[in-house]
Scaffold this motif. Structure first.
Motif, short mmCIF file in Angstrom:
data_model
loop_
_atom_site.label_atom_id
_atom_site.label_comp_id
_atom_site.label_asym_id
_atom_site.label_seq_id
_atom_site.Cartn_x
_atom_site.Cartn_y
_atom_site.Cartn_z
N THR A 1 44.41 36.82 45.17
CA THR A 1 44.66 38.17 45.32
C THR A 1 45.81 39.12 44.60
O THR A 1 45.96 39.86 44.70
N ILE A 2 47.42 38.15 44.48
CA ILE A 2 48.63 38.86 43.81
C ILE A 2 47.72 39.03 42.46
O ILE A 2 48.12 40.17 41.72
N ASN A 3 46.98 37.59 41.98
CA ASN A 3 46.72 38.23 40.64
C ASN A 3 45.11 39.17 40.31
O ASN A 3 45.71 40.05 39.53
N ALA A 4 45.22 39.41 41.73
CA ALA A 4 44.00 40.73 41.25
C ALA A 4 44.53 41.94 41.22
O ALA A 4 44.03 42.91 40.85
N LEU A 5 45.14 41.77 42.36
CA LEU A 5 46.12 42.88 42.18
C LEU A 5 46.76 43.48 41.21
O LEU A 5 47.00 44.71 40.63
N LYS A 6 47.98 42.51 40.37
CA LYS A 6 48.70 42.28 39.03
C LYS A 6 47.84 42.39 38.14
O LYS A 6 47.85 43.87 37.20
N GLU A 7 46.53 42.06 37.68
CA GLU A 7 45.70 42.58 36.44
C GLU A 7 44.76 44.17 37.00
O GLU A 7 44.81 44.47 35.62
N GLY A 8 44.53 44.29 38.01
CA GLY A 8 44.22 45.54 38.22
C GLY A 8 45.38 46.62 37.74
O GLY A 8 44.74 48.02 37.25
N ILE A 9 46.45 46.39 37.84
CA ILE A 9 47.52 47.71 37.39
C ILE A 9 48.00 47.36 36.21
O ILE A 9 47.94 48.27 35.10
N ASP A 10 47.82 46.50 35.75
CA ASP A 10 47.75 46.18 34.34
C ASP A 10 46.60 47.11 33.34
O ASP A 10 46.29 47.88 32.20
N GLU A 11 46.25 47.01 34.17
CA GLU A 11 44.20 47.80 33.99
C GLU A 11 44.51 49.36 33.81
O GLU A 11 43.94 50.04 33.05
N MET A 12 45.38 49.61 34.46
CA MET A 12 46.21 51.39 34.23
C MET A 12 46.38 51.02 33.45
O MET A 12 46.83 52.70 33.19
#
Length: 607
Positions: free
Chosen positions: A116-127
């Motif tokens: 879950t945390i990885n999904a959030l961090k990776e998503g933010i990095d995509e921003m």
């Protein structure tokens, strides 16, 4: 403090799968669109409408002044939802302002829910696509809330209920309050991206932790449309429908002018007359920008409505400029220039089929014979949509065949190849009228009024129907190619007479066909819309070849670039699945669809 009676009622409504939209003390608000395994929470000291807007893109949020004690409410939500879905995710969000820094801080328990945390961090990095300075750091800590506040729940209690709390500090890079600046365009992109990232994060959480009914992260989005969105949609549709744009940009004397044009040996530019414009474009524009689209929280619906507003504004300006060169220039910005690949396809068609297909003594249908067959198809769909009135009318003031909403207009001068009858019926009735009816069945009026640029997909899908039922002929494909050639000729600066001669002399169209192609392209001052027929066909064929779902395209009136939005709204349950054309049930149609999936050259579409 929130009244215990209210808390009990809220949790009972959740157990009964009812939506929650509850006002809380001191202007707080709790919104839960449906039973969802998460909630976003924002506790504020001073009202921040922009930051609140980030949470309002979600289907479940709680926004409340920090002075209000929400611990009992959050505990009740956590216990009730965990009991039904086995787990519950709380994302507490708060703004941070650090001298233009763009760092998100994710606070989470060590070793818990790493996916879950990885999904959030990776998503933010995509921003970083929209702002290269964006980054995210992960802090393993029990302090997952603003430092000056108390925790939402006791950590031990969250373990017992299966609740995970994540803290998310969000950099407010979309504004500079010290300079009184708000970057509105960027803010909308920022809000839309963050909204999707949160839903993807939640989906990763429930995929691992819960038993739930959600098969796709898009299903976590809002299903119920709020009053402001419905009102905005309604106002846009009223303005769009009131324009009758195509009727007011189509000559009423094209048949009479054809006779004069021929009598003058094609040497004098026709003089076209148009319907009077019974509205004031300036007043309509004022209405248009009085619509409160800035208050539409759903990013997908907000994008659709803003896109449509821009299109309507351009069409209103075109009505003001009807008969001038400005009409054409604005039209080009609206419908786009002729794509090089589409122009190349048009020339390829005319090279493969350089002559009109003249099959001698073919049976002809007049307006009444065509109307007889068309009425049967209308009657079939009338049964599917009993609340709508599907009509057919033979008229003097239209050229050929035309659809307006649920009305099929047929020229009293119509004379057509009988072999094309079924194909044209599926084009007009089973595509244009059917998609309008499907759109009318939806809660969003733009689904029938038409998204911005919807003509391209509509016409491509309609021509595809002709191919699927075995009625796409050499002459029909040549006609579509001729329209592209004529549109390119117009934008290259050619006159009406020069474009007519290009079609008539260089590409061997009959004089009458060359006239009507040219008339449609030069109407109003120059309208390149007709190029979208072939462009739409090219794009639909590519869409099917790439595995796109043909059935989705009948949901309403939109363009191929909107398909991903339509699929999202279908997944969320905002839109209903469409009624499909009955010709799709034919065996020969199914075989042709398989050919399209395997890939087929445009010039091989001839039936």
């Amino acid at each position: 403090m929130i009244d215990e009676v209210l808390i009990t009622q809220i949790c009972k409504d959740l157990e009964d799968n009812l939506p929650i939209n509850e006002s809380l003390p001191e202007n707080g608000i709790l919104h839960i669109d449906k039973l969802l395994p998460y909630i976003c929470i924002y506790r504020y000291k001073n009202t921040d409408l922009l930051f609140s807007g980030l949470l309002k893109t979600q289907g479940s949020y709680l926004i409340v002044p920090e002075a209000v004690d929400i611990s009992n409410l959050v505990d009740c939500l956590s216990t009730t939802i965990s009991k039904k879905l086995n787990a519950f995710l709380i994302i507490e969000m708060w703004p941070v302002r650090k001298d233009h820094q763009a760092e998100f801080d994710i606070s989470c328990p060590e070793g818990k829910a790493p996916a879950t945390i990885n999904a959030l961090k990776e998503g933010i990095d995509e921003m970083r696509i929209i702002y290269p300075e964006i980054s995210a750091v992960v802090s393993d800590t029990k302090y997952r809330y603003p430092k000056h506040l108390k925790p939402l729940l006791d950590i031990d209690e969250t373990k017992e209920s299966g609740t995970l709390i994540i803290g998310l500090q969000v950099p407010t890079i979309y504004e500079r309050p010290e300079e009184n600046e708000i970057f509105s365009i960027f803010y909308r992109k920022f809000a839309s991206r963050l909204s999707e990232i949160i839903k993807r994060t939640v989906f990763e959480f429930i995929r691992v932790q819960t038993s739930n009914p959600y098969r796709n992260y898009l299903m976590l989005g809002k299903t119920n449309i709020d009053k402001i969105t419905l009102q905005s949609d309604d106002q846009l549709a009223d303005i769009s429908e009131g324009m009758s744009f195509l009727l007011r940009t189509t000559p009423v004397n094209s048949t009479q002018q054809w006779k004069k044009f021929k009598e003058n040996n094609f040497s004098k530019i026709p003089s076209f007359n148009y319907r009077l414009i019974a509205l004031d474009p300036e007043l309509e524009k004022r209405k248009l920008y009085d619509i409160a689209l800035d208050k539409v929280d759903d990013p997908t619906l907000a994008f659709i409505l803003r896109d449509k507003r821009l299109e309507i504004e351009k069409q209103l300006t075109m009505l003001e400029e009807r008969g001038t060169d400005n009409f054409r220039f604005i039209g080009e910005s609206l419908y786009g220039a002729v794509e090089p690949s589409v122009l190349e396809s048009a020339y390829a068609i005319l090279k493969a089929y350089p002559e009109t297909d003249t099959v001698g003594n073919t049976q002809k249908f007049d307006c009444h014979e065509f109307a007889f067959h068309a009425q049967k198809e209308l009657d079939y769909y009338q049964e599917k949509f009993p609340r709508l009135k599907l009509c057919l009318e033979i008229r003097k003031d239209v050229a050929g065949i035309m659809v307006s909403e649920t009305n099929l207009f047929i020229s009293d001068q119509l004379s057509m190849d009988a072999r094309r009858c079924d194909a044209l019926i599926q084009h007009e009735v089973a595509t244009h009228i059917l998609t309008y009816c499907n759109g009318k069945n939806q809660p969003i009026k733009q689904m029938y009024a038409g998204f911005a640029g919807y003509d391209q997909l509509q016409e491509g899908l309609a021509v595809l129907a002709e191919y699927l039922v075995g009625g796409l002929t050499v002459n029909r494909l040549r006609l579509l190619a001729g329209r592209v050639i004529a549109a390119d000729s117009l934008t290259s600066g050619a006159t009406f007479l020069e474009t007519f001669q290009l079609l008539y002399r260089s590409h061997n169209f009959s004089d009458r066909t060359a006239y009507y192609i040219t008339m449609r392209i030069y109407r109003g001052g120059g309208l390149t819309k007709d190029a979208v027929y072939l462009a739409g066909l090219v794009h639909v064929i590519q869409y099917i070849k790439e595995g796109g779902n043909l059935e989705t395209l009948y949901t309403g009136k939109f363009n191929t670039n909107h398909v991903i939005l339509i699929e999202e709204l279908l997944q969320r349950g905002v839109l209903k699945p469409p009624i499909l054309p009955r010709f799709l049930e034919r065996d020969d149609v199914k075989k042709r669809i398989e050919k399209l999936k395997n890939g087929i050259n445009l010039i091989d579409l001839i039936n």
